[in-house]
Structures are given as C-alpha cells and as structure tokens.
Design an enzyme around this catalytic site. Structure first.
Site, mmCIF file in Angstrom:
data_model
loop_
_atom_site.group_PDB
_atom_site.id
_atom_site.type_symbol
_atom_site.label_atom_id
_atom_site.label_comp_id
_atom_site.label_asym_id
_atom_site.label_seq_id
_atom_site.Cartn_x
_atom_site.Cartn_y
_atom_site.Cartn_z
ATOM 1 N N LYS A 97 70.596 46.198 110.012
ATOM 2 C CA LYS A 97 71.906 46.833 109.701
ATOM 3 C C LYS A 97 72.390 47.715 110.825
ATOM 4 O O LYS A 97 73.583 47.789 111.095
ATOM 5 C CB LYS A 97 71.863 47.597 108.374
ATOM 6 C CG LYS A 97 70.793 48.669 108.203
ATOM 7 C CD LYS A 97 69.483 48.099 107.718
ATOM 8 C CE LYS A 97 68.327 49.053 107.867
ATOM 9 N NZ LYS A 97 67.957 49.674 106.642
ATOM 10 N N GLU A 121 72.176 38.603 105.154
ATOM 11 C CA GLU A 121 72.236 39.091 103.767
ATOM 12 C C GLU A 121 71.320 40.302 103.555
ATOM 13 O O GLU A 121 71.665 41.249 102.848
ATOM 14 C CB GLU A 121 71.818 37.954 102.824
ATOM 15 C CG GLU A 121 71.921 38.269 101.354
ATOM 16 C CD GLU A 121 73.340 38.563 100.919
ATOM 17 O OE1 GLU A 121 74.165 37.659 100.899
ATOM 18 O OE2 GLU A 121 73.635 39.746 100.610
ATOM 19 N N VAL A 124 72.131 44.392 103.975
ATOM 20 C CA VAL A 124 72.849 45.261 103.021
ATOM 21 C C VAL A 124 72.305 45.053 101.604
ATOM 22 O O VAL A 124 72.239 43.929 101.116
ATOM 23 C CB VAL A 124 74.371 44.934 103.004
ATOM 24 C CG1 VAL A 124 75.116 45.899 102.079
ATOM 25 C CG2 VAL A 124 74.959 44.961 104.398
ATOM 26 N N GLY A 126 69.316 45.292 100.225
ATOM 27 C CA GLY A 126 67.987 44.705 99.970
ATOM 28 C C GLY A 126 68.091 43.368 99.247
ATOM 29 O O GLY A 126 68.660 42.407 99.773
ATOM 30 N N ILE A 128 69.905 42.501 96.710
ATOM 31 C CA ILE A 128 71.173 42.210 96.004
ATOM 32 C C ILE A 128 71.988 41.232 96.856
ATOM 33 O O ILE A 128 72.294 41.524 98.008
ATOM 34 C CB ILE A 128 72.005 43.498 95.768
ATOM 35 C CG1 ILE A 128 71.180 44.537 95.015
ATOM 36 C CG2 ILE A 128 73.291 43.184 95.016
ATOM 37 C CD1 ILE A 128 71.876 45.883 94.855
ATOM 38 N N GLY A 179 57.355 51.983 101.866
ATOM 39 C CA GLY A 179 58.059 51.047 102.748
ATOM 40 C C GLY A 179 59.557 51.001 102.525
ATOM 41 O O GLY A 179 60.226 50.061 102.964
ATOM 42 N N GLU A 182 63.130 54.100 106.680
ATOM 43 C CA GLU A 182 63.025 53.604 108.053
ATOM 44 C C GLU A 182 61.912 54.366 108.779
ATOM 45 O O GLU A 182 61.531 55.459 108.380
ATOM 46 C CB GLU A 182 64.336 53.857 108.807
ATOM 47 C CG GLU A 182 65.558 53.212 108.180
ATOM 48 C CD GLU A 182 65.428 51.712 108.047
ATOM 49 O OE1 GLU A 182 65.072 51.057 109.028
ATOM 50 O OE2 GLU A 182 65.660 51.203 106.945
ATOM 51 N N LYS A 197 75.809 49.817 106.585
ATOM 52 C CA LYS A 197 75.931 48.795 105.537
ATOM 53 C C LYS A 197 77.378 48.701 105.047
ATOM 54 O O LYS A 197 77.903 47.609 104.812
ATOM 55 C CB LYS A 197 74.974 49.129 104.392
ATOM 56 C CG LYS A 197 73.510 49.002 104.815
ATOM 57 C CD LYS A 197 72.575 49.657 103.820
ATOM 58 C CE LYS A 197 71.115 49.478 104.215
ATOM 59 N NZ LYS A 197 70.209 50.306 103.415
ATOM 60 N N GLY A 294 62.448 47.630 100.110
ATOM 61 C CA GLY A 294 61.113 47.165 99.750
ATOM 62 C C GLY A 294 60.855 45.761 100.277
ATOM 63 O O GLY A 294 61.790 45.010 100.570
HETATM 64 N N1 HSE Z 1 65.666 52.252 104.625
HETATM 65 C C1 HSE Z 1 66.544 51.384 103.903
HETATM 66 C C2 HSE Z 1 66.833 52.006 102.552
HETATM 67 C C3 HSE Z 1 65.885 50.043 103.734
HETATM 68 O O1 HSE Z 1 66.118 52.925 102.158
HETATM 69 O O2 HSE Z 1 67.780 51.598 101.888
HETATM 70 C C4 HSE Z 1 66.804 48.971 103.233
HETATM 71 O O3 HSE Z 1 67.874 48.754 104.112
#
Ligand code: HSE
Length: 325
Positions: A97, A121, A124, A126, A128, A179, A182, A197, A294
C-alpha cells in the site's frame, strides 16, 4: 495442453507465508511458486520444498517466470521490482500500500503502458475484497463517499484499550506480535497507512489520482485513557475513521480517531477488523466488514488476485480512460 504459470515471490513474511498456505489449499490452480526472494536464505522457515534466493535478478529477469508476486515491506525496492517485472512482460501482484499509494501517478501509467497486468487487492482492507469492487461495480454506481476503518492495528489497539483497559504500549506490542502492525508501526498509528489505502480506493472509485498533500491524518496516540473512559460511559466508542469524498472539484480526505454511536456501521467493528462503507448514487450505501490484517486473510486476497489474473482480469480504471480518450 493448458499452460502452467510459474510464480516468482518476493518476501516470505506474514503475508508471503499466508499466501503460500492459501495456495497449498488450491492444488487445482495451474500456478506454482518457482522461486522466492528473501533477504536471508539461511533463516529457518516453512516451505522446505521451495527454492529460496537473495538475488532479486534471479526473479525479475528470469524469462521462465510468468508472474511476480511482491510482498516485501521495503517500498522503494518493491517499486523497482514491480516496474522492472512489468517492463519484462510479467504480470504482477502486490500488497504494498505504501509503494502503490505514494506512486499512483506512475501506477496509472503502468496500467496504460504495459500489456502485463498489475493487481493489488491485498493492499487495502486485508481479506476484504474491495479494490476490484470499487474499480468495477461501485464506480459504475457513481461513488459519493468512502468511509471506514482501514487500519487493523489501530482498531485493535483502541479496542483493547477500550474493552480491557490495556495501555497503548501493551496493545501495540500485541498487535506487532500478531503480525498486524507494520515493521515501522508509526505508519499504522499515525493514520498514514490508512491514507495510502484511501488514495488507492479513491483512484479506483473516482478514476483520478488524488493528491496525498490534501490528506490529513491524526494519530491515535493523541487518544487518552480518560477520553476512552468517557466514551464508554456514554455508550460510544473511539474508532480510527478514514473518510474520502468528492466535494465539487476537490477530493477531501481525512484519517482520525472519531467518537462513534451504536447506530454507526463502524461501532461494532472491533479488533483487527476493517470496514469499508461505499456510498453510491444509484444503489446507496454498502458496508463490507472483515479481517483487515493478518497472515491468512491478507494472503487470501493475494490468492484471489492470482485467480483473477489467471482468468484474464485486469482493472477497469485504465480501460475506461482509454475508451474515453
Ligand atoms: N499494518 C496494516 C494494518 C496491515 O494494521 O492494517 C494491513 O495492511
């Protein structure tokens, strides 16, 4: 004979491993990972049957590879690999992103200039499926506004602080351990990750590249325990809300912690979940909710891109412009 597609994968961290696990569940797909480029080949990891290298040229310049999947967190290196791979005629999937959000002018050119397809995809929301939805169905409905929760880590942090009275630091380190956050969590908590995003969604929804300079972002670090307590006492919650809308000729965008009421679609979106409400002229407001961060959810979005790529899909945004021109 049907073609079997060979994949070069950059990165084998949270999302890379999530993609690998998802791909293993779809052995019928005519695609397989041939090479994986990582920083350190000597680290113990899953995927013993895979070929690992630390030389990016072995992937982007290998004529035997058809598809490059880029899942690293270094935006500058990612941009170089993606651009070179597209130049070399390889289709590319990315989850980056930061790289895409900061380089939308160039990404727009890549869509127009190269025959090879570029999909993202997983960048943005995860797990969805929102980028292709905004790019096709929703844009045809004429998008007025997009509002949602686009950062799983900041939603997770505020949820833990609100529900379990955790400290900010405790919630952040748990978001990192799981996880979601970032490597540099400043991007998550400052709202900057969500602005990347939003700009990607706006590009596909409105068909033009928004200027990141006009975006405002407010960190969730400014939220105090007292404010959270007060909100709870009034039956409200503080959520990291991202909004973008077209007002006349301007695209206005903000990411900030907001007080939301129980009747707000974002109220019950907790933990690392994301939500995206797309308000359209024709069919009204649609809200999608799901895991926004995740390994497996984000890896599943990469797999969806792979399936779309194999079916010959590419984004509408550049085709529409070509048609108009
Ligand atoms: N670090 C990002 C978040 C990961 O927490 O949304 C997914 O883009």
């Amino acid at each position: 004979m049907n073609k079997h597609y060979k994949i070069g994968l950059f990165g084998f961290g949270t999302v890379g491993q999530g993609f690998y696990e998802n791909l293993k569940k779809h052995p019928h797909l005519p695609a397989s990972i041939e090479k994986v480029c990582v920083k350190r080949v000597d680290l113990p990891r899953i995927g013993h049957e895979l070929y690992f290298t630390d030389n990016p040229d072995e992937l982007i310049h290998d004529p035997a590879l058809d598809i490059i999947i880029e899942l690293i967190d270094d935006a500058a290196a990612a941009k170089k690999y993606v651009h070179t791979a597209l130049q070399n005629g390889k289709s590319v999937i990315s989850a980056n992103k930061k790289m895409i959000g900061e380089s939308l002018e160039e990404v727009d050119q890549w869509h127009n200039e190269f025959d090879a397809t570029f999909l993202y995809e997983a960048a943005v929301g995860g797990g969805i499926p929102i980028v292709h939805a905004v790019d096709g169905f929703f844009r045809d409905q004429e998008v007025l506004k997009i509002r949602g929760i686009l950062n799983g880590s900041s939603n997770y942090i505020l949820t833990q602080m609100q529900q379990y009275q955790w400290s900010f630091e405790q919630a952040l380190s748990d978001a990192q351990a799981q996880g979601f956050a970032e490597r540099n969590p400043t991007l998550d908590i400052s709202g900057i990750d969500a602005t990347y995003k939003l700009s990607i969604l706006a590009y596909h929804a409105f068909g033009e590249v928004p200027s990141l300079n006009s975006f405002s972002a407010e960190s969730i670090e400014s939220v105090t325990k007292e404010e959270i307590k007060k909100a709870r006492a009034k039956g409200r919650k503080i959520k990291p809300v991202a909004t973008i809308e077209r007002l006349g000729n301007e695209i206005v965008c903000s990411v900030r912690p907001e007080l939301v009421d129980p009747n707000d679609a974002l109220y019950s979106v907790d933990s690392e979940n994301n939500a995206i409400s797309v308000d359209t002229v024709i069919s009204g407001k649609h809200t999608s909710v799901g895991k926004g961060a995740g390994s497996l959810p984000t890896g599943s979005a990469v797999l969806e891109d792979l399936k779309r790529l194999l079916s010959g899909y590419s984004y509408e945004v550049s085709k529409t412009k070509t048609a108009v021109a």
